[in-house]
Enzyme design. Structure first.
Site, PDB file in Angstrom:
ATOM      1  N   SER A  23      47.479  56.441   6.753  1.00  0.00           N
ATOM      2  CA  SER A  23      46.722  55.689   7.754  1.00  0.00           C
ATOM      3  C   SER A  23      45.345  55.289   7.239  1.00  0.00           C
ATOM      4  O   SER A  23      44.659  56.082   6.570  1.00  0.00           O
ATOM      5  CB  SER A  23      46.553  56.533   9.012  1.00  0.00           C
ATOM      6  OG  SER A  23      45.761  55.835   9.953  1.00  0.00           O
ATOM      7  N   ALA A  24      44.934  54.070   7.608  1.00  0.00           N
ATOM      8  CA  ALA A  24      43.571  53.620   7.302  1.00  0.00           C
ATOM      9  C   ALA A  24      42.528  54.419   8.076  1.00  0.00           C
ATOM     10  O   ALA A  24      41.334  54.329   7.783  1.00  0.00           O
ATOM     11  CB  ALA A  24      43.426  52.132   7.613  1.00  0.00           C
ATOM     12  N   ASP A  25      42.983  55.230   9.046  1.00  0.00           N
ATOM     13  CA  ASP A  25      42.040  56.115   9.756  1.00  0.00           C
ATOM     14  C   ASP A  25      41.307  57.010   8.757  1.00  0.00           C
ATOM     15  O   ASP A  25      40.113  57.272   8.901  1.00  0.00           O
ATOM     16  CB  ASP A  25      42.779  57.026  10.757  1.00  0.00           C
ATOM     17  CG  ASP A  25      43.364  56.273  11.936  1.00  0.00           C
ATOM     18  OD1 ASP A  25      43.153  55.047  12.042  1.00  0.00           O
ATOM     19  OD2 ASP A  25      44.056  56.920  12.753  1.00  0.00           O
ATOM     20  N   GLU A  79      39.341  54.698  22.049  1.00  0.00           N
ATOM     21  CA  GLU A  79      40.175  53.667  21.402  1.00  0.00           C
ATOM     22  C   GLU A  79      41.151  53.067  22.405  1.00  0.00           C
ATOM     23  O   GLU A  79      41.425  53.649  23.462  1.00  0.00           O
ATOM     24  CB  GLU A  79      40.933  54.256  20.207  1.00  0.00           C
ATOM     25  CG  GLU A  79      41.901  55.362  20.586  1.00  0.00           C
ATOM     26  CD  GLU A  79      43.114  55.420  19.663  1.00  0.00           C
ATOM     27  OE1 GLU A  79      43.720  54.355  19.396  1.00  0.00           O
ATOM     28  OE2 GLU A  79      43.477  56.524  19.232  1.00  0.00           O
ATOM     29  N   VAL A 131      42.007  54.236  15.655  1.00  0.00           N
ATOM     30  CA  VAL A 131      40.920  55.165  15.334  1.00  0.00           C
ATOM     31  C   VAL A 131      40.001  54.532  14.285  1.00  0.00           C
ATOM     32  O   VAL A 131      38.768  54.548  14.420  1.00  0.00           O
ATOM     33  CB  VAL A 131      41.469  56.517  14.823  1.00  0.00           C
ATOM     34  CG1 VAL A 131      40.363  57.359  14.190  1.00  0.00           C
ATOM     35  CG2 VAL A 131      42.125  57.288  15.963  1.00  0.00           C
ATOM     36  N   LYS A 161      49.742  64.612  14.789  1.00  0.00           N
ATOM     37  CA  LYS A 161      51.118  64.921  15.188  1.00  0.00           C
ATOM     38  C   LYS A 161      51.913  65.403  13.990  1.00  0.00           C
ATOM     39  O   LYS A 161      51.679  64.983  12.862  1.00  0.00           O
ATOM     40  CB  LYS A 161      51.787  63.653  15.703  1.00  0.00           C
ATOM     41  CG  LYS A 161      51.428  63.331  17.105  1.00  0.00           C
ATOM     42  CD  LYS A 161      52.551  62.522  17.728  1.00  0.00           C
ATOM     43  CE  LYS A 161      52.157  62.154  19.132  1.00  0.00           C
ATOM     44  NZ  LYS A 161      51.023  61.235  19.141  1.00  0.00           N
ATOM     45  N   LYS A 213      48.147  45.699  17.755  1.00  0.00           N
ATOM     46  CA  LYS A 213      47.503  46.897  17.200  1.00  0.00           C
ATOM     47  C   LYS A 213      46.581  46.452  16.059  1.00  0.00           C
ATOM     48  O   LYS A 213      47.042  45.858  15.085  1.00  0.00           O
ATOM     49  CB  LYS A 213      48.591  47.850  16.690  1.00  0.00           C
ATOM     50  CG  LYS A 213      48.067  49.104  16.003  1.00  0.00           C
ATOM     51  CD  LYS A 213      49.226  49.978  15.542  1.00  0.00           C
ATOM     52  CE  LYS A 213      48.785  51.046  14.569  1.00  0.00           C
ATOM     53  NZ  LYS A 213      49.909  51.806  14.002  1.00  0.00           N
ATOM     54  N   ASP A 257      52.522  55.394   2.575  1.00  0.00           N
ATOM     55  CA  ASP A 257      52.073  55.197   3.950  1.00  0.00           C
ATOM     56  C   ASP A 257      51.039  56.244   4.349  1.00  0.00           C
ATOM     57  O   ASP A 257      51.365  57.383   4.670  1.00  0.00           O
ATOM     58  CB  ASP A 257      53.278  55.248   4.914  1.00  0.00           C
ATOM     59  CG  ASP A 257      52.898  54.821   6.321  1.00  0.00           C
ATOM     60  OD1 ASP A 257      51.700  54.580   6.564  1.00  0.00           O
ATOM     61  OD2 ASP A 257      53.808  54.716   7.169  1.00  0.00           O
TER      62      ASP A 257
HETATM   63  N1  PSU Z   1      48.383  59.251  16.693  1.00  0.00           N
HETATM   64  C1  PSU Z   1      48.658  59.630  17.964  1.00  0.00           C
HETATM   65  N2  PSU Z   1      48.557  58.707  18.969  1.00  0.00           N
HETATM   66  C2  PSU Z   1      48.161  57.420  18.725  1.00  0.00           C
HETATM   67  C3  PSU Z   1      47.854  57.040  17.383  1.00  0.00           C
HETATM   68  C4  PSU Z   1      47.981  58.000  16.413  1.00  0.00           C
HETATM   69  O1  PSU Z   1      49.005  60.768  18.192  1.00  0.00           O
HETATM   70  O2  PSU Z   1      48.105  56.607  19.660  1.00  0.00           O
HETATM   71  C5  PSU Z   1      47.376  55.659  17.104  1.00  0.00           C
HETATM   72  C6  PSU Z   1      45.853  55.655  16.886  1.00  0.00           C
HETATM   73  O3  PSU Z   1      45.332  54.423  17.348  1.00  0.00           O
HETATM   74  C7  PSU Z   1      45.726  55.734  15.374  1.00  0.00           C
HETATM   75  C8  PSU Z   1      46.889  54.887  14.959  1.00  0.00           C
HETATM   76  O4  PSU Z   1      44.504  55.253  14.876  1.00  0.00           O
HETATM   77  O5  PSU Z   1      47.940  55.211  15.868  1.00  0.00           O
HETATM   78  C9  PSU Z   1      47.307  55.165  13.533  1.00  0.00           C
HETATM   79  O6  PSU Z   1      48.274  54.240  13.154  1.00  0.00           O
HETATM   80  P1  PSU Z   1      48.726  54.139  11.626  1.00  0.00           P
HETATM   81  O7  PSU Z   1      49.508  55.403  11.367  1.00  0.00           O
HETATM   82  O8  PSU Z   1      49.577  52.901  11.563  1.00  0.00           O
HETATM   83  O9  PSU Z   1      47.471  54.035  10.819  1.00  0.00           O
HETATM   84 MN    MN Z   2      50.874  53.261   8.015  1.00  0.00          MN
END
Ligand code: PSU
Ligand code: MN
Length: 312
Positions: free
Chosen positions: A139-141, A24, A105, A158, A85, A137
């Site tokens: 993540s869409a992951d 990524e 991701v 994390k 992003k 909140d």
């Molecule tokens: N977690 C990490 N490092 C990162 C990310 C997540 O420890 O760099 C990044 C990845 O690209 C992940 C994104 O897909 O943040 C998730 O963001 P969000 O929480 O806004 O979905």
């Molecule tokens: Mn989010």
């Protein structure tokens, strides 16, 4: 309009059935300090090559999805301060507007799968944020992994996230979770988040076999491979704990929301630990890239050795 370009080296490797590992780009643009990100991006790619696989870093450049970046594109993603992003919902707009886009991701997994790449390495997975019961909140992951059959090597999530809720969501979404040589679900900077994984694999071959079995079953969910940061490379526990508390407080004080939350928290760690979190971050990502390379390299033999009736 040519929307997707697969780099020559990647296309050749895919055609010949050799190992390819997707990487990524948000980790490069938003997850690491800009003075080290280009160097680290190349270290990650080098680790994939050392395992005998071909790296395919994914990003959106000049209105086109690039599967595999040349030097110039990788430098732009690492150093251009205006990189956007880009999760799955952003992809089409990023392409049409022509801005530089770094894939998360979720979007990397989607694009890798569509390009025929089965193995993907990152640092940490996105997940359910603390307080998500109020903020929603998440993540869409997570939802992307629920319908994208890749193997994703990560160092867990994390502890800026709600780890327990993230694991519950992965279970609900039927996303497979296997620890690599460890029964502990890792916490990114630390080897043990305090939670367990349901399965443990002892080798890259065992993980490749698990992918083959998943594919034969016609399952569309991802296989998350949880790979703890190597021995001796963890962040000191106390520094981790105090930085985490300060980061979460600063997040609230600054009223950060939406897609800015994760980059803010990552940046806070890097700014407040005098290089310690950065070094841990580099060590764990390179470790993940190496394992992903091993899995991608083992996959063709696993596939050839498998015999199965089909469900079709
Ligand atoms: N977690 C990490 N490092 C990162 C990310 C997540 O420890 O760099 C990044 C990845 O690209 C992940 C994104 O897909 O943040 C998730 O963001 P969000 O929480 O806004 O979905
Ligand atoms: Mn989010």
């Amino acid at each position: 309009m040519l929307v997707v370009i697969i780099a020559e080296e990647v296309r050749t490797a895919l055609r010949e059935g050799r190992g390819v590992v997707a990487l990524e780009s948000t980790i490069i643009s938003h997850g690491l300090p800009s003075d080290s990100s280009a160097r680290v991006a190349r270290q990650i790619e080098a680790a994939v090559r050392e395992s005998g696989a071909v790296p395919a870093t994914i990003a959106i450049v000049g209105g086109q999805v690039r599967i595999g970046l040349d030097d110039n594109a990788l430098d732009q993603i690492a150093t251009n301060g205006s990189v956007v992003k880009s999760s799955i919902r952003d992809l089409a707009s990023v392409i049409v507007s022509g801005v530089l886009g770094a894939t998360t991701v979720a979007s990397t997994a989607y694009l890798a799968h569509r390009a025929g790449i089965q193995v993907f390495a990152t640092g940490g997975l996105g997940g359910v944020h603390r307080g998500a019961g109020q903020s929603f909140d998440e993540s869409a992951d997570l939802t992307a992994l629920a319908h994208t059959p890749v193997a994703l090597v990560c160092a867990g999530v994390k502890s800026i996230l709600d780890v327990s809720a993230t694991l519950e969501r992965l279970e609900t979404l039927s996303v497979a979770l296997v620890g690599y040589r460890s029964a502990k679900f890792p916490g990114f900077y630390i080897q043990d988040s305090g939670y367990a994984v349901p399965w443990v694999a002892q080798s890259a071959t065992e993980i490749a076999d698990t992918m083959v079995a998943r594919n034969a079953l016609g399952l569309e969910q991802a296989l998350v491979v949880a790979n703890p940061i190597p021995d001796g490379k963890e962040m000191p526990r106390e520094l981790h704990k105090t930085t985490l508390a300060a980061a979460l407080k600063s997040l609230q004080d600054n009223k950060i929301t939406g897609k800015d939350v994760t980059p803010f928290l990552l940046g806070f760690f890097h700014e407040h630990t005098d290089g310690v979190s950065l070094q841990a971050n580099i060590d764990l990502v390179v470790n993940n890239a190496r394992l992903a390379g091993d899995i991608a390299t083992a996959f063709p033999a696993a596939l050839a050795g498998a015999m199965s009736d089909s469900f079709s």
